[in-house]
Design a protein around this motif. Structure first.
Motif, PDB file in Angstrom:
ATOM      1  N   SER A 265      29.470  20.596 -40.457  1.00  0.00           N
ATOM      2  CA  SER A 265      29.745  21.247 -39.797  1.00  0.00           C
ATOM      3  C   SER A 265      30.348  23.055 -40.268  1.00  0.00           C
ATOM      4  O   SER A 265      30.225  23.750 -40.377  1.00  0.00           O
ATOM      5  N   HIS A 266      30.915  22.502 -42.177  1.00  0.00           N
ATOM      6  CA  HIS A 266      31.001  23.493 -42.922  1.00  0.00           C
ATOM      7  C   HIS A 266      30.540  23.585 -44.356  1.00  0.00           C
ATOM      8  O   HIS A 266      32.314  23.469 -45.307  1.00  0.00           O
ATOM      9  N   THR A 267      29.269  22.801 -44.145  1.00  0.00           N
ATOM     10  CA  THR A 267      28.775  23.192 -45.450  1.00  0.00           C
ATOM     11  C   THR A 267      28.866  23.723 -46.449  1.00  0.00           C
ATOM     12  O   THR A 267      28.089  25.013 -46.307  1.00  0.00           O
ATOM     13  N   VAL A 268      29.706  24.524 -48.078  1.00  0.00           N
ATOM     14  CA  VAL A 268      29.539  24.598 -48.751  1.00  0.00           C
ATOM     15  C   VAL A 268      28.898  24.379 -49.782  1.00  0.00           C
ATOM     16  O   VAL A 268      29.152  23.428 -50.493  1.00  0.00           O
TER      17      VAL A 268
ATOM     18  N   ASN B 153      25.281  28.965 -49.120  1.00  0.00           N
ATOM     19  CA  ASN B 153      25.202  28.318 -47.586  1.00  0.00           C
ATOM     20  C   ASN B 153      24.013  27.213 -47.604  1.00  0.00           C
ATOM     21  O   ASN B 153      22.926  27.624 -48.694  1.00  0.00           O
ATOM     22  N   TYR B 154      24.537  26.596 -46.837  1.00  0.00           N
ATOM     23  CA  TYR B 154      23.395  25.601 -46.771  1.00  0.00           C
ATOM     24  C   TYR B 154      22.358  26.123 -46.246  1.00  0.00           C
ATOM     25  O   TYR B 154      20.987  25.583 -46.037  1.00  0.00           O
ATOM     26  N   ASP B 155      22.746  26.574 -45.238  1.00  0.00           N
ATOM     27  CA  ASP B 155      20.904  28.049 -45.066  1.00  0.00           C
ATOM     28  C   ASP B 155      19.991  28.434 -46.295  1.00  0.00           C
ATOM     29  O   ASP B 155      18.301  28.884 -46.211  1.00  0.00           O
ATOM     30  N   ASP B 156      20.748  28.584 -47.167  1.00  0.00           N
ATOM     31  CA  ASP B 156      20.419  29.626 -48.225  1.00  0.00           C
ATOM     32  C   ASP B 156      18.895  28.773 -48.779  1.00  0.00           C
ATOM     33  O   ASP B 156      17.669  28.896 -49.185  1.00  0.00           O
ATOM     34  N   PHE B 157      18.856  27.477 -48.515  1.00  0.00           N
ATOM     35  CA  PHE B 157      17.479  26.338 -48.849  1.00  0.00           C
ATOM     36  C   PHE B 157      16.864  25.965 -48.326  1.00  0.00           C
ATOM     37  O   PHE B 157      16.180  25.251 -48.160  1.00  0.00           O
ATOM     38  N   GLY B 158      16.750  26.907 -47.048  1.00  0.00           N
ATOM     39  CA  GLY B 158      15.712  26.753 -45.677  1.00  0.00           C
ATOM     40  C   GLY B 158      16.223  26.101 -44.863  1.00  0.00           C
ATOM     41  O   GLY B 158      17.474  25.366 -44.566  1.00  0.00           O
ATOM     42  N   LEU B 159      15.354  25.100 -43.885  1.00  0.00           N
ATOM     43  CA  LEU B 159      16.112  24.508 -42.880  1.00  0.00           C
ATOM     44  C   LEU B 159      15.786  23.324 -43.101  1.00  0.00           C
ATOM     45  O   LEU B 159      16.098  22.893 -44.369  1.00  0.00           O
ATOM     46  N   GLU B 160      17.341  22.508 -42.436  1.00  0.00           N
ATOM     47  CA  GLU B 160      18.365  21.159 -42.503  1.00  0.00           C
ATOM     48  C   GLU B 160      17.029  20.271 -43.207  1.00  0.00           C
ATOM     49  O   GLU B 160      17.714  19.362 -44.083  1.00  0.00           O
TER      50      GLU B 160
ATOM     51  N   PRO C  96      37.683  18.168 -45.834  1.00  0.00           N
ATOM     52  CA  PRO C  96      37.208  19.068 -44.839  1.00  0.00           C
ATOM     53  C   PRO C  96      36.698  20.398 -45.280  1.00  0.00           C
ATOM     54  O   PRO C  96      34.900  20.888 -44.156  1.00  0.00           O
ATOM     55  N   GLU C  97      36.105  20.919 -46.130  1.00  0.00           N
ATOM     56  CA  GLU C  97      35.935  22.266 -46.341  1.00  0.00           C
ATOM     57  C   GLU C  97      33.977  21.658 -47.013  1.00  0.00           C
ATOM     58  O   GLU C  97      33.142  22.581 -46.603  1.00  0.00           O
ATOM     59  N   ASP C  98      33.980  20.115 -46.836  1.00  0.00           N
ATOM     60  CA  ASP C  98      32.537  19.844 -47.065  1.00  0.00           C
ATOM     61  C   ASP C  98      31.905  20.777 -48.414  1.00  0.00           C
ATOM     62  O   ASP C  98      31.047  21.109 -47.795  1.00  0.00           O
ATOM     63  N   VAL C  99      31.814  20.853 -49.306  1.00  0.00           N
ATOM     64  CA  VAL C  99      31.650  21.383 -50.390  1.00  0.00           C
ATOM     65  C   VAL C  99      30.754  20.438 -51.357  1.00  0.00           C
ATOM     66  O   VAL C  99      30.999  19.613 -51.959  1.00  0.00           O
ATOM     67  N   ARG C 100      29.650  21.013 -52.045  1.00  0.00           N
ATOM     68  CA  ARG C 100      28.911  20.354 -52.740  1.00  0.00           C
ATOM     69  C   ARG C 100      28.435  21.053 -53.937  1.00  0.00           C
ATOM     70  O   ARG C 100      28.366  22.657 -53.943  1.00  0.00           O
ATOM     71  N   TYR C 101      28.566  20.513 -54.853  1.00  0.00           N
ATOM     72  CA  TYR C 101      27.968  21.036 -56.422  1.00  0.00           C
ATOM     73  C   TYR C 101      26.099  20.843 -56.325  1.00  0.00           C
ATOM     74  O   TYR C 101      26.220  19.704 -56.569  1.00  0.00           O
TER      75      TYR C 101
END
Length: 152
Positions: free
Chosen positions: A55-58, A36-43, A73-78
């Motif tokens: 909205s749904h960043t993976v 999750n995006y939150d696993d890397f800390g605050l935004e 729409p999934e907003d996937v980042r590698y």
């Protein structure tokens, strides 16, 4: 013996589709981990590394290049596993040692401990080559990036 020339012509034809648009790297992608995006800390601390939050960043940690452009729409980042480990180590080092930062520090450490086995396995596989291969043993160890510490 009659099939040998035919096989030599068919083999490149079978491999060509995998070379288009990164298909070959996807075919041999190796292990990956979905976070999750939150696993890397605050935004505000993760945005320089992961880009802006959707909205749904993976986040998918893998052994390839960073690809931070939103993909549909999934907003996937590698993100690269080794770069993610280094980012998490830097962010934990930057956090002041206060009781208010302890939950965030624990979350970053938990993410680090989830990513570390992937990097350790890749490191060990790279070192486990046969003595027949030209880049084995000590030479191979010198070519690899340094393995980060197991805990932060």
């Amino acid at each position: 013996m009659k099939f040998t020339p035919l096989l030599l012509w068919l083999l490149p034809l079978l491999l060509l589709p995998g070379c288009a648009a990164g298909g070959l790297s996807r075919a041999f992608a190796g292990q990956s981990l979905t976070l999750n995006y939150d696993d890397f800390g605050l935004e505000r601390m993760a945005a320089p590394f992961l880009g802006p939050r959707g909205s749904h960043t993976v986040i998918i940690a893998h052994f390839g290049f960073n690809d931070l452009t939103p993909s549909g729409p999934e907003d996937v980042r590698y993100v690269n596993v080794l770069q993610s480990l280094n980012f998490l180590r830097q962010e934990v080092g930057k956090l002041p040692l206060t009781a208010a930062n302890e939950p965030l520090r624990q979350r970053l450490r938990a993410t680090y401990s989830r990513l570390y086995p992937l990097q350790l396995r890749r490191h060990n596989l790279a070192l486990s080559g046969s003595f027949i291969q030209p880049f084995s043993g000590m030479n191979r160890r010198l070519m690899l990036p340094a393995l980060p510490p197991s805990e932060i």
